[in-house]
Design a protein around this motif. Sequence first.
Motif, PDB file in Angstrom:
ATOM      1  N   VAL A  33       0.855  -1.176   0.000  1.00 42.41           N
ATOM      2  CA  VAL A  33       0.000   0.000   0.000  1.00 42.41           C
ATOM      3  C   VAL A  33       0.894   1.229   0.000  1.00 42.41           C
ATOM      4  N   THR A  66       1.454   4.106   1.360  1.00 42.15           N
ATOM      5  CA  THR A  66       0.970   4.803   2.549  1.00 42.15           C
ATOM      6  C   THR A  66       1.108   6.310   2.438  1.00 42.15           C
ATOM      7  N   PHE A 116      -2.041   7.529   0.831  1.00 42.22           N
ATOM      8  CA  PHE A 116      -3.198   7.456   1.720  1.00 42.22           C
ATOM      9  C   PHE A 116      -3.127   8.504   2.822  1.00 42.22           C
ATOM     10  N   ASP A 159      -7.984   8.980  -7.707  1.00 42.52           N
ATOM     11  CA  ASP A 159      -7.439   8.592  -6.405  1.00 42.52           C
ATOM     12  C   ASP A 159      -8.212   9.267  -5.274  1.00 42.52           C
ATOM     13  N   GLU A 201      -5.469  -2.033   0.613  1.00 49.49           N
ATOM     14  CA  GLU A 201      -5.858  -0.628   0.705  1.00 49.49           C
ATOM     15  C   GLU A 201      -7.028  -0.457   1.672  1.00 49.49           C
ATOM     16  N   HIS A 231      -5.807  -0.961   5.231  1.00 51.77           N
ATOM     17  CA  HIS A 231      -5.060   0.223   5.661  1.00 51.77           C
ATOM     18  C   HIS A 231      -6.017   1.339   6.053  1.00 51.77           C
TER      19      HIS A 231
END
Length: 412
Positions: free
Chosen positions: A188, A190, A193, A295, A323, A326
């Motif tokens: 992922v 990160t 995110f 996104d 994802e 997370h």
Amino acid sequence: MGKIVVLHPDLGIGGAERLVVDVALALQKEGHDVQFVTAHHDSNHCFAETKDGSFRVTVVGDWLPRSIYGRFHAVFAYLRMMYAAMYLVFFSGIKPDLVFCDQVSACIPILRYRGLKVVFYCHFPDQLLSYRDSRLKQMYRAPLDWLEEVTTGMADKVLVNSKFTASVFKATFKRLAKVTPDVLYPSVNTDLFEGSATRRLNEVIEDPAFLVDNAFLFLSINRYERKKNLSLVLRAFADLRTILDEDKWSNVFLIMAGGYDNRVKENVEHFTELVCLAVRLGVSEKVKFFKSPSDSVKLSLLYHSHCLVYTPANEHFGIVPLEAMHAKKPVIAVNSGGPTETVVDGVTGFLCEPEPDKFAEAMSKFVSNKPLVKRMGLQGRDWVMEKFSFLSFSKQLQKIVMEFLKSDDSND
């Protein structure tokens, strides 16, 4: 540090594309000079990092057809990738220390001809993704299967995305008995995110029914392809109606989001099939479809949803469950392939047989038990950070790359 070229057939939106972008990001952060060479790149259908100036992207050979009257996709995919490799080797002026390529191995002999070091990432043997429904199709695929196997074996290093794919690799490529692929789990991103602001749900979905305080939102994210078995989540959602009481059912909704390319006939056809199926099942008013969400939209959907439903069987790996975990969301997935390595059954979600009633039963557990959603979501986040972090991915990739660069230095 070294100069690295990522050679990829089509920088669109999908799991393979997300992986190569993450490869580029990881190597760039380690100080390498990284750029892309690709046969296709559409700024309206790609990940942000490939169009915002983060990397140089060279498109070559996009004038070559993808098929003839909807046929010979594999042949033209090979030709397009080989053409891109010839440009890189003979005309680009780029002198990479390493080439990272994936999906199509036919380009590897061209790269090796000039002595370039090649790392090939095998998401899954291409020959297993093709239907052999006639003798003529079998004859057509035979030389392509042979070429895939032989050229894959010419890479300096072969990586795969899961232990499941490693076992399939060994069972499929009998000539490559001496080749042991290394498992490099996708991760992922990160930074994406944690560095991106999520949008409010009413900025993403206008339907007021989805916006009530006690709404429970199931989310499905996958490309609109039949092999992803997206009809399973619709049928399970319809079955859920028979399990829940009327009050709970009235506040349950499903969001389906996925990669969609209007150039791809299957995407167009299957999207229409799913919309029609939702109507036939009587759940269309409780389902929202998204085509190739950005996104920002994707992250917002993950943030506001309560549970991810992931339906592909024998998926090679599957980045979406990571994802979701997370984002602290539990996952319901098919009990086969990559998800058996990423989803811990009963801890971070549920693994089920690919049957609507089994999925509906798992979905009902979350609707009826909000504390379970929270607990498994938190456990999923911890699991991802421990086993599939971007830092872990970067360190493993950097180790592989530095082995090649150091070997070049020792030969100078």
